[in-house]
Design a protein around this motif. Structure first.
Motif, PDB file in Angstrom:
ATOM      1  N   MET A   1       0.828  -1.181   0.000  1.00  0.00           N
ATOM      2  CA  MET A   1       0.000   0.000   0.000  1.00  0.00           C
ATOM      3  C   MET A   1       0.871   1.243   0.000  1.00  0.00           C
ATOM      4  SD  MET A   1      -1.369   0.017   4.001  1.00  0.00           S
ATOM      5  CE  MET A   1      -2.969   0.068   3.385  1.00  0.00           C
ATOM      6  N   PRO A   2       0.373   2.350  -0.521  1.00  0.00           N
ATOM      7  CA  PRO A   2       1.159   3.594  -0.503  1.00  0.00           C
ATOM      8  C   PRO A   2       1.504   4.002   0.924  1.00  0.00           C
ATOM      9  CG  PRO A   2      -0.727   3.788  -1.963  1.00  0.00           C
ATOM     10  CD  PRO A   2      -0.900   2.503  -1.208  1.00  0.00           C
ATOM     11  N   ASP A   4       2.593   7.030   3.618  1.00  0.00           N
ATOM     12  CA  ASP A   4       2.554   8.468   3.894  1.00  0.00           C
ATOM     13  C   ASP A   4       3.648   8.780   4.909  1.00  0.00           C
ATOM     14  OD1 ASP A   4       2.054  11.073   4.626  1.00  0.00           O
ATOM     15  OD2 ASP A   4       0.045  10.680   5.426  1.00  0.00           O
ATOM     16  N   LEU A  52       5.799   2.529  -1.662  1.00  0.00           N
ATOM     17  CA  LEU A  52       4.844   1.453  -1.405  1.00  0.00           C
ATOM     18  C   LEU A  52       5.397   0.610  -0.272  1.00  0.00           C
ATOM     19  CD1 LEU A  52       4.077   0.127  -5.009  1.00  0.00           C
ATOM     20  CD2 LEU A  52       2.608   1.550  -3.568  1.00  0.00           C
ATOM     21  N   ARG A  54       5.002  -2.914   2.310  1.00  0.00           N
ATOM     22  CA  ARG A  54       4.522  -4.302   2.429  1.00  0.00           C
ATOM     23  C   ARG A  54       4.406  -4.606   3.915  1.00  0.00           C
ATOM     24  NH1 ARG A  54       2.920  -8.884  -0.231  1.00  0.00           N
ATOM     25  NH2 ARG A  54       3.864 -10.807   0.529  1.00  0.00           N
ATOM     26  N   TYR A  55       3.284  -5.201   4.276  1.00  0.00           N
ATOM     27  CA  TYR A  55       2.990  -5.482   5.677  1.00  0.00           C
ATOM     28  C   TYR A  55       2.839  -6.971   5.910  1.00  0.00           C
ATOM     29  CZ  TYR A  55       2.111  -0.535   6.437  1.00  0.00           C
ATOM     30  OH  TYR A  55       2.247   0.827   6.548  1.00  0.00           O
ATOM     31  N   THR A  58      -0.089  -6.074  10.641  1.00  0.00           N
ATOM     32  CA  THR A  58      -0.018  -4.615  10.786  1.00  0.00           C
ATOM     33  C   THR A  58       1.424  -4.108  10.831  1.00  0.00           C
ATOM     34  OG1 THR A  58      -0.124  -4.785  13.200  1.00  0.00           O
ATOM     35  CG2 THR A  58      -2.224  -4.532  12.018  1.00  0.00           C
ATOM     36  N   HIS A  97       4.077  -5.577  -7.337  1.00  0.00           N
ATOM     37  CA  HIS A  97       2.986  -4.626  -7.140  1.00  0.00           C
ATOM     38  C   HIS A  97       3.297  -3.291  -7.831  1.00  0.00           C
ATOM     39  CE1 HIS A  97      -0.694  -3.174  -5.454  1.00  0.00           C
ATOM     40  NE2 HIS A  97      -0.066  -2.110  -4.996  1.00  0.00           N
ATOM     41  N   LEU A 101       0.971  -1.468 -10.457  1.00  0.00           N
ATOM     42  CA  LEU A 101       0.445  -0.139 -10.146  1.00  0.00           C
ATOM     43  C   LEU A 101       0.922   0.923 -11.131  1.00  0.00           C
ATOM     44  CD1 LEU A 101      -1.199   1.421  -7.961  1.00  0.00           C
ATOM     45  CD2 LEU A 101       0.982   1.844  -6.806  1.00  0.00           C
TER      46      LEU A 101
END
Length: 148
Positions: A1-2, A4, A52, A54-55, A58, A97, A101
């Motif tokens: 996911m992006p 921040d 980006l 990767r998890y 969490t 990914h 993307l």
């Protein structure tokens, strides 16, 4: 996911991963002057790169940073994986990914020439060597490209 990077807690976790990952590369290539290894939190948080993450649940376990030097090209500027989660496919998954993307005709990346795991990963993903650059006496960075 992006990612921040204005989120201080996230940036702190990413910086810890980055420092640990680049410490491994520094040992592999015999050079501790790698710029991301020296970066501080303020520098990371002011990055203009796209990120980006990767998890694992969490927990952030890896990230890829990239830029667009032109409309046809994506350039991977950093790929880091938590050393406790290395060799489990996280780096490949991040690159896969990113390809999905941001599909661009050309993809560029560079790594320490003696960083065999990274060189192997990029070659396995279709990158070809385009040149080497000496960044310190006897220390080389290999540039790779994929596409046209």
């Amino acid at each position: 996911m992006p990612l921040d990077l204005s989120d201080r807690g996230l940036a702190e976790r990413l910086l810890a991963i980055q420092h640990a990952a680049y410490a491994v590369e520094a040992e592999l290539i015999g050079f501790h002057g790698i710029p991301p290894l020296q970066e501080d939190l303020a520098g990371l948080m002011s990055s203009t790169e796209f990120w980006l993450g990767r998890y694992d649940g969490t927990l952030l376990v890896g990230a890829v940073a990239y830029e667009f030097p032109d409309a046809r090209t994506v350039e991977i500027s950093r790929l880091v994986v938590d050393t406790a989660h290395a060799r489990r496919g996280h780096g490949k998954a991040l690159l896969d990914h990113l390809d999905h993307l941001e599909p661009r005709p050309i993809s560029l990346v560079s790594t320490g020439s003696a960083n065999t795991p990274a060189v192997t990963l990029y070659k396995a993903r279709g990158y070809t060597e385009t040149g080497q650059m000496e960044v310190a006496p006897g220390i080389y960075i290999t540039r790779f490209s994929r596409g046209s």
